[in-house]
Design an enzyme around this catalytic site. Structure first.
Site, mmCIF file in Angstrom:
data_model
loop_
_atom_site.group_PDB
_atom_site.id
_atom_site.type_symbol
_atom_site.label_atom_id
_atom_site.label_comp_id
_atom_site.label_asym_id
_atom_site.label_seq_id
_atom_site.Cartn_x
_atom_site.Cartn_y
_atom_site.Cartn_z
ATOM 1 N N THR A 1 0.860 -1.191 0.000
ATOM 2 C CA THR A 1 0.000 0.000 0.000
ATOM 3 C C THR A 1 0.892 1.236 0.000
ATOM 4 O O THR A 1 1.578 1.518 0.989
ATOM 5 C CB THR A 1 -0.907 0.031 1.240
ATOM 6 O OG1 THR A 1 -1.656 -1.174 1.287
ATOM 7 C CG2 THR A 1 -1.853 1.226 1.174
ATOM 8 N N LYS B 1 -7.122 1.968 -2.945
ATOM 9 C CA LYS B 1 -6.737 1.354 -1.669
ATOM 10 C C LYS B 1 -6.726 2.403 -0.551
ATOM 11 O O LYS B 1 -7.182 2.150 0.572
ATOM 12 C CB LYS B 1 -5.355 0.704 -1.827
ATOM 13 C CG LYS B 1 -4.749 0.161 -0.551
ATOM 14 C CD LYS B 1 -5.580 -0.947 0.049
ATOM 15 C CE LYS B 1 -5.010 -1.360 1.395
ATOM 16 N NZ LYS B 1 -5.974 -2.138 2.175
ATOM 17 N N LYS C 1 0.015 5.261 8.411
ATOM 18 C CA LYS C 1 0.635 5.619 7.110
ATOM 19 C C LYS C 1 -0.441 5.792 6.040
ATOM 20 O O LYS C 1 -0.414 6.730 5.242
ATOM 21 C CB LYS C 1 1.643 4.514 6.753
ATOM 22 C CG LYS C 1 2.225 4.518 5.355
ATOM 23 C CD LYS C 1 1.622 3.494 4.411
ATOM 24 C CE LYS C 1 1.679 2.068 4.848
ATOM 25 N NZ LYS C 1 1.080 1.112 3.928
HETATM 26 N N1 LIG Z 1 -1.394 -6.504 7.500
HETATM 27 C C1 LIG Z 1 -2.491 -6.220 6.829
HETATM 28 O O1 LIG Z 1 -3.615 -6.527 7.267
HETATM 29 C C2 LIG Z 1 -2.421 -5.545 5.505
HETATM 30 C C3 LIG Z 1 -1.325 -4.840 5.074
HETATM 31 N N2 LIG Z 1 -1.341 -4.225 3.857
HETATM 32 C C4 LIG Z 1 -0.184 -3.513 3.378
HETATM 33 O O2 LIG Z 1 0.752 -4.499 2.962
HETATM 34 C C5 LIG Z 1 2.085 -4.052 3.214
HETATM 35 C C6 LIG Z 1 2.782 -5.063 4.118
HETATM 36 O O3 LIG Z 1 2.063 -5.125 5.327
HETATM 37 P P1 LIG Z 1 2.418 -6.182 6.473
HETATM 38 O O4 LIG Z 1 2.853 -7.450 5.879
HETATM 39 O O5 LIG Z 1 1.273 -6.149 7.393
HETATM 40 O O6 LIG Z 1 3.641 -5.448 7.148
HETATM 41 P P2 LIG Z 1 4.845 -6.017 8.021
HETATM 42 O O7 LIG Z 1 5.278 -4.877 8.865
HETATM 43 O O8 LIG Z 1 4.478 -7.299 8.677
HETATM 44 O O9 LIG Z 1 5.953 -6.338 6.928
HETATM 45 C C7 LIG Z 1 6.623 -5.297 6.270
HETATM 46 C C8 LIG Z 1 7.620 -5.861 5.279
HETATM 47 O O10 LIG Z 1 8.330 -4.777 4.675
HETATM 48 C C9 LIG Z 1 9.728 -4.999 4.866
HETATM 49 N N3 LIG Z 1 10.445 -3.724 4.944
HETATM 50 C C10 LIG Z 1 10.169 -2.686 5.777
HETATM 51 N N4 LIG Z 1 11.033 -1.667 5.531
HETATM 52 C C11 LIG Z 1 11.863 -2.090 4.554
HETATM 53 C C12 LIG Z 1 12.948 -1.492 3.863
HETATM 54 N N5 LIG Z 1 13.357 -0.238 4.120
HETATM 55 N N6 LIG Z 1 13.574 -2.207 2.917
HETATM 56 C C13 LIG Z 1 13.173 -3.464 2.619
HETATM 57 N N7 LIG Z 1 12.134 -4.092 3.236
HETATM 58 C C14 LIG Z 1 11.489 -3.403 4.179
HETATM 59 C C15 LIG Z 1 9.835 -5.804 6.136
HETATM 60 O O11 LIG Z 1 11.087 -6.444 6.208
HETATM 61 P P3 LIG Z 1 11.729 -6.853 7.653
HETATM 62 O O12 LIG Z 1 11.118 -8.182 8.001
HETATM 63 O O13 LIG Z 1 13.181 -6.902 7.407
HETATM 64 O O14 LIG Z 1 11.337 -5.769 8.634
HETATM 65 C C16 LIG Z 1 8.677 -6.773 5.915
HETATM 66 O O15 LIG Z 1 9.009 -7.769 4.999
HETATM 67 C C17 LIG Z 1 1.937 -2.650 3.792
HETATM 68 O O16 LIG Z 1 2.034 -1.729 2.753
HETATM 69 C C18 LIG Z 1 0.538 -2.649 4.377
HETATM 70 O O17 LIG Z 1 -0.001 -1.361 4.467
HETATM 71 C C19 LIG Z 1 -2.412 -4.327 3.013
HETATM 72 C C20 LIG Z 1 -3.519 -5.029 3.378
HETATM 73 C C21 LIG Z 1 -3.623 -5.644 4.669
HETATM 74 O O1 LIG Z 2 -4.611 -2.478 4.543
HETATM 75 C C1 LIG Z 2 -5.132 -3.231 5.360
HETATM 76 C C2 LIG Z 2 -6.512 -3.661 5.198
HETATM 77 C C3 LIG Z 2 -7.001 -4.526 6.287
HETATM 78 C C4 LIG Z 2 -8.351 -5.081 5.933
HETATM 79 O O2 LIG Z 2 -8.850 -4.851 4.809
HETATM 80 O O3 LIG Z 2 -8.894 -5.791 6.785
#
Ligand SMILES: NC(=O)C1=CN([C@@H]2O[C@H](COP(=O)(O)OP(=O)(O)OC[C@H]3O[C@@H](n4cnc5c(N)ncnc54)[C@H](OP(=O)(O)O)[C@@H]3O)[C@@H](O)[C@H]2O)C=CC1
Ligand SMILES: O=CCCC(=O)O
Length: 292
Positions: free
Chosen positions: A96, A171, A239
């Site tokens: 996102t 989104k 964010k």
């Molecule tokens: N969780 C949710 O319910 C949802 C999340 N999203 C979106 O999906 C994305 C991922 O979310 P989510 O999995 O929950 O987040 P997490 O915080 O669990 O994971 C984040 C990921 O990004 C990596 N990362 C962070 N900073 C850097 C960097 N500077 N360089 C390289 N890698 C980096 C982390 O690596 P490391 O392990 O090394 O920290 C990790 O793999 C986000 O954009 C979020 O907004 C969308 C829908 C639902």
């Molecule tokens: O970006 C996160 C969305 C979470 C949700 O749709 O439940």
């Protein structure tokens, strides 16, 4: 389908990559903290040492990263994805981010002959595990069609929204609404409790009426128990509010409700709740009430 690369194995990336592996896709993963790939290896994934190594190996690479800075870094930094992008390669960013970030990545990928699709998702950890995400894709339609077999495993429905930026914007609009709703819900639960009502009964009443929704139903009981296991980390919801408010600025859309919700998420972050589920914004209201 060809082998798929997967960059970012956080809460969402891990669940999505496991799902692809379960459905018979060959997947090569990379994560900044490489040890977080170990569990995926047990599910049959290979590991790439760098984003560039993953792109070199795979025709299609998916990214699922925390925010715009992370999405840009994984493409543009040394050993980044861009180094190995060339004609015939596809890059699908499901993080996102805002439309500007997505456009920067798209321009860089296409200038090297690659194809780009942005495809952020609605749905959280459980829908990611179950392949029930809602995918908001935009960009190169031919690439979108090529990777549909993988998107069909990850999601219950994919929308193709046209030019790059439209997926990101859709989104952000959805998450802006969700973040505002979570604040209104939190205020309601605290108000019920403090005015002598049983908050569990409030949940039952809500669930039978016009504003019933899966989010209240799923998160409500845990919130009443002050429990916020991270499915969608609060720092990411804040964010998304920030990026949605910037989109509102650009388009001169007044968004006082979203702005107030953003302040509550910022407050929650300042209380150290950024890594909790975004429902922990409840604490900013519960805490304010209990200290008066
Ligand atoms: N969780 C949710 O319910 C949802 C999340 N999203 C979106 O999906 C994305 C991922 O979310 P989510 O999995 O929950 O987040 P997490 O915080 O669990 O994971 C984040 C990921 O990004 C990596 N990362 C962070 N900073 C850097 C960097 N500077 N360089 C390289 N890698 C980096 C982390 O690596 P490391 O392990 O090394 O920290 C990790 O793999 C986000 O954009 C979020 O907004 C969308 C829908 C639902
Ligand atoms: O970006 C996160 C969305 C979470 C949700 O749709 O439940």
């Amino acid at each position: 389908m060809e082998e798929i690369g997967f960059l970012g194995t956080g809460i969402m990336g891990k669940a999505m990559a496991v799902n692809l592996l379960r459905h018979g896709f060959k997947v090569t993963v990379w994560n900044r903290t490489l040890s977080r790939c170990d569990e995926l290896v047990q599910h049959g994934a290979s590991v790439g040492e760098t984003p560039a190594a993953v792109v070199e190996k795979c025709k299609y690479t998916i990214a699922m990263l925390s925010d715009p800075a992370a999405a840009l870094s994984v493409v543009f930094d040394k050993d980044g994805a861009l180094e190995q992008i060339c004609g015939g390669k596809g890059y699908i960013d499901m993080s996102t981010v805002d439309a500007d970030t997505s456009s920067k990545i798209s321009e860089a990928i296409t200038s090297k002959g690659g194809c780009f699709v942005e495809a952020p998702v609605s749905g959280s950890k459980k829908p990611a595990e179950d392949g029930q995400l809602v995918i908001l894709a935009a960009g190169d339609k031919a690439l979108y069609d090529q990777v549909l077999p993988a998107l069909d495993v990850l999601g219950k429905k994919s929308f193709f929204l046209g030019q790059v930026g439209n997926g990101a914007k859709m989104k952000l609009v959805v998450n802006m609404i969700m973040g505002s709703m979570m604040n209104a819900f939190s205020e309601g639960v605290v108000l019920a409790d403090k005015s002598g009502l049983d908050p569990h009964t409030l949940l039952d009443v809500l669930d039978l009426g016009a504003i019933a929704n899966p989010m209240f139903k799923m998160k409500g009981p845990a919130m009443i128990n002050n429990s916020y296991p991270p499915a969608f980390p609060l720092k990411h919801q804040q964010k998304d509010m920030r990026l949605a408010l910037a989109l509102g600025d650009e388009n001169a859309v007044p968004m006082p409700v979203a702005a107030a919700a953003n302040e509550a998420f910022k407050k929650a972050r300042s209380l150290g709740l950024g890594d909790h589920d975004f429902s922990a914004v409840f604490e900013t209201i519960r805490g304010a009430q209990s200290s008066t």
